[in-house]
Design an enzyme around this catalytic site. Structure first.
Site, mmCIF file in Angstrom:
data_model
loop_
_atom_site.group_PDB
_atom_site.id
_atom_site.type_symbol
_atom_site.label_atom_id
_atom_site.label_comp_id
_atom_site.label_asym_id
_atom_site.label_seq_id
_atom_site.Cartn_x
_atom_site.Cartn_y
_atom_site.Cartn_z
ATOM 1 N N ARG A 103 31.025 137.256 6.651
ATOM 2 C CA ARG A 103 29.987 136.833 5.613
ATOM 3 C C ARG A 103 30.223 135.361 5.002
ATOM 4 O O ARG A 103 31.460 135.773 4.938
ATOM 5 C CB ARG A 103 30.186 138.321 4.622
ATOM 6 C CG ARG A 103 30.229 139.333 5.556
ATOM 7 C CD ARG A 103 29.978 140.672 4.001
ATOM 8 N NE ARG A 103 30.233 142.136 4.683
ATOM 9 C CZ ARG A 103 31.253 142.780 4.853
ATOM 10 N NH1 ARG A 103 32.680 142.245 5.197
ATOM 11 N NH2 ARG A 103 31.289 143.930 5.451
ATOM 12 N N TYR A 110 25.150 147.748 16.698
ATOM 13 C CA TYR A 110 25.007 146.125 17.711
ATOM 14 C C TYR A 110 25.468 147.509 18.947
ATOM 15 O O TYR A 110 25.491 146.500 20.027
ATOM 16 C CB TYR A 110 27.026 145.655 17.713
ATOM 17 C CG TYR A 110 26.565 145.366 16.828
ATOM 18 C CD1 TYR A 110 26.249 143.837 15.597
ATOM 19 C CD2 TYR A 110 27.064 145.695 14.710
ATOM 20 C CE1 TYR A 110 25.502 143.558 14.295
ATOM 21 C CE2 TYR A 110 27.608 144.805 14.270
ATOM 22 C CZ TYR A 110 26.786 143.732 13.910
ATOM 23 O OH TYR A 110 26.249 143.508 12.297
ATOM 24 N N ARG A 137 27.622 136.932 12.497
ATOM 25 C CA ARG A 137 28.218 137.343 12.265
ATOM 26 C C ARG A 137 27.278 137.976 13.145
ATOM 27 O O ARG A 137 28.326 139.673 13.899
ATOM 28 C CB ARG A 137 28.156 138.029 10.326
ATOM 29 C CG ARG A 137 29.245 139.484 11.324
ATOM 30 C CD ARG A 137 29.040 139.638 8.929
ATOM 31 N NE ARG A 137 29.977 141.585 8.678
ATOM 32 C CZ ARG A 137 30.359 141.932 8.499
ATOM 33 N NH1 ARG A 137 31.657 140.785 9.010
ATOM 34 N NH2 ARG A 137 30.824 142.946 8.313
ATOM 35 N N LYS A 146 33.462 142.499 0.840
ATOM 36 C CA LYS A 146 32.735 143.779 0.555
ATOM 37 C C LYS A 146 33.499 144.737 0.022
ATOM 38 O O LYS A 146 33.986 145.360 0.891
ATOM 39 C CB LYS A 146 32.046 144.003 1.857
ATOM 40 C CG LYS A 146 30.499 144.790 0.798
ATOM 41 C CD LYS A 146 29.361 145.155 2.279
ATOM 42 C CE LYS A 146 27.908 145.379 1.595
ATOM 43 N NZ LYS A 146 26.682 145.551 2.064
ATOM 44 N N HIS A 198 33.654 146.733 8.119
ATOM 45 C CA HIS A 198 33.301 148.275 8.083
ATOM 46 C C HIS A 198 33.632 149.430 7.501
ATOM 47 O O HIS A 198 34.786 149.956 8.436
ATOM 48 C CB HIS A 198 31.776 148.900 9.216
ATOM 49 C CG HIS A 198 31.054 147.656 9.218
ATOM 50 N ND1 HIS A 198 30.128 147.038 11.216
ATOM 51 C CD2 HIS A 198 30.182 146.581 8.333
ATOM 52 C CE1 HIS A 198 28.937 145.932 10.709
ATOM 53 N NE2 HIS A 198 29.563 145.372 9.844
#
Length: 378
Positions: free
Chosen positions: A194, A360, A328, A219, A351
């Site tokens: 990110r 994706y 990304r 994150k 994730h």
């Protein structure tokens, strides 16, 4: 100024003092605004239709904003979360006309969310963000539950297929980026970072021997490691050499060091001036800290990178809407297209939920399902 503009300014100032009763020198209600303004000049301007402001209750919500900040920091949420929640609380405060917090009800929340959806026509993600901010405010600041907000349904986000660039398009963008922005984009695409994770990298995040980058406080305050692309190793070493020169110059100027998170400055007083804590992508100028008067160095600002990417995409004349996060998306899609395991990609992206990574699968051609063709091509 025409009379209608003077009257508009009068309403604005009066409303400001009504909402801030603790301010010194409040304007007495007996003072005539026309007497203060003096005679209005002759004008042919036609005043627009300005609605009268609603009566204010004078509730400032200062304690509530302070409590919100404390509750966010206690839970170690990111500064961006704090800024976002404070923004929605300000909008909610303006919507209820500064109604005292103790009088707020679920009806106020319902009307606010309905206004966002119907009048403002915000996206589903924006509406849910506002809902989460107010839910946190009620639970942890006002210490009471929403209950059921009848008549308001949580907005359902539409399936979103990310924009993905092919290698030719990525190379076209990189060719139009100047240092250090080209190296930033190479890390975004080469490591799937990110933007804020990339700009927060420090010297100690790089491990040239093992060929990995350690992402700290990503994150959700999670750490992870990603492979360091061999293609950018020479450029990264050049960047480190340039950092050594900049760091030595800063030490000569007796600067206070880089910015550190939490209370690391107190725990390690000399860490801010140590080389391992320096940013990989430092800001061009030092930042003055108003409280202490000392000068520190921050990392490259996100808006600078975003502006450079927008300019490069425009010059490359791409037919896709590409941003910093697009690289990304391209990282994950290209790995999936190269038959990498979806769980591996999930770990590299950081994730928490596999469902997030599964999006994706819509960006690459399936090897098991027959590719759809248009009848026009039969």
């Amino acid at each position: 100024m025409p009379p209608w503009q003077q009257e508009q300014a009068s309403h604005a100032v009066s409303l400001y003092f009504d909402l801030s009763p603790a301010l010194p020198g409040s304007v007495p209600a007996s003072v005539s605004t026309s007497a203060v303004r003096g005679p209005a000049p002759a004008t042919n301007s036609t005043p627009p239709q300005v609605s009268e402001p609603a009566a204010s209750t004078g509730a400032s919500w200062r304690e509530e904003f302070t409590s919100l900040t404390q509750e966010i920091k206690i839970r170690h949420y990111s500064p961006k979360t704090l800024d976002t929640y404070k923004l929605w609380l300000r909008k909610f405060q303006a919507f209820v006309r500064s109604k005292p917090p103790e009088l707020l009800t679920a009806t106020d929340v319902k009307e606010f969310l309905t206004w966002l959806a119907v009048k403002r026509q915000v996206a589903a993600s924006t509406q849910n963000q506002a809902f989460n901010a107010l839910l946190f405010f009620f639970r942890h600041v006002l210490h009471r539950e929403f209950g059921k907000v009848e008549g308001v349904v949580r907005a359902k986000r539409r399936p979103y297929i990310p924009v993905v660039l092919n290698r030719e398009e990525i190379e076209a963008v990189l060719a139009r980026l100047e240092p250090p922005y080209n190296l930033v984009v190479k890390l975004l695409y080469g490591c799937g970072l990110r933007l804020f994770e990339c700009l927060n990298l420090r010297v100690q995040s790089l491990n040239f021997d093992a060929g990995i980058i350690t992402v700290h406080d990503g994150k959700g305050q999670k750490d992870r490691t990603v492979p360091l692309p061999k293609a950018i190793l020479p450029a990264m070493r050049v960047q480190i050499d340039a950092l050594k020169i900049l760091h030595q110059r800063d030490l000569t100027r007796k600067y206070a060091g880089v910015f550190l998170m939490n209370a690391l400055d107190e725990k390690y007083p000399n860490a801010a001036r140590e080389f391992v804590w320096q940013w990989i992508f430092p800001a061009k100028d030092l930042t003055r800290v108003p409280e202490t008067g000392e000068y520190r160095r921050y990392h490259l600002h996100e808006t600078q990178v975003q502006k450079a990417i927008r300019k490069a995409v425009a010059e490359a004349q791409l037919c896709k809407r590409a941003t910093a996060h697009t690289f990304r998306h391209s990282f994950a899609s290209h790995l999936l297209g190269a038959n990498y395991d979806i769980r591996t990609i999930q770990e590299l992206l950081g994730h928490s939920d596999l469902k997030t990574t599964m999006i994706y699968t819509h960006t690459v051609k399936s090897s098991t399902i027959k590719e759809a063709r248009s009848p026009l091509d039969f």
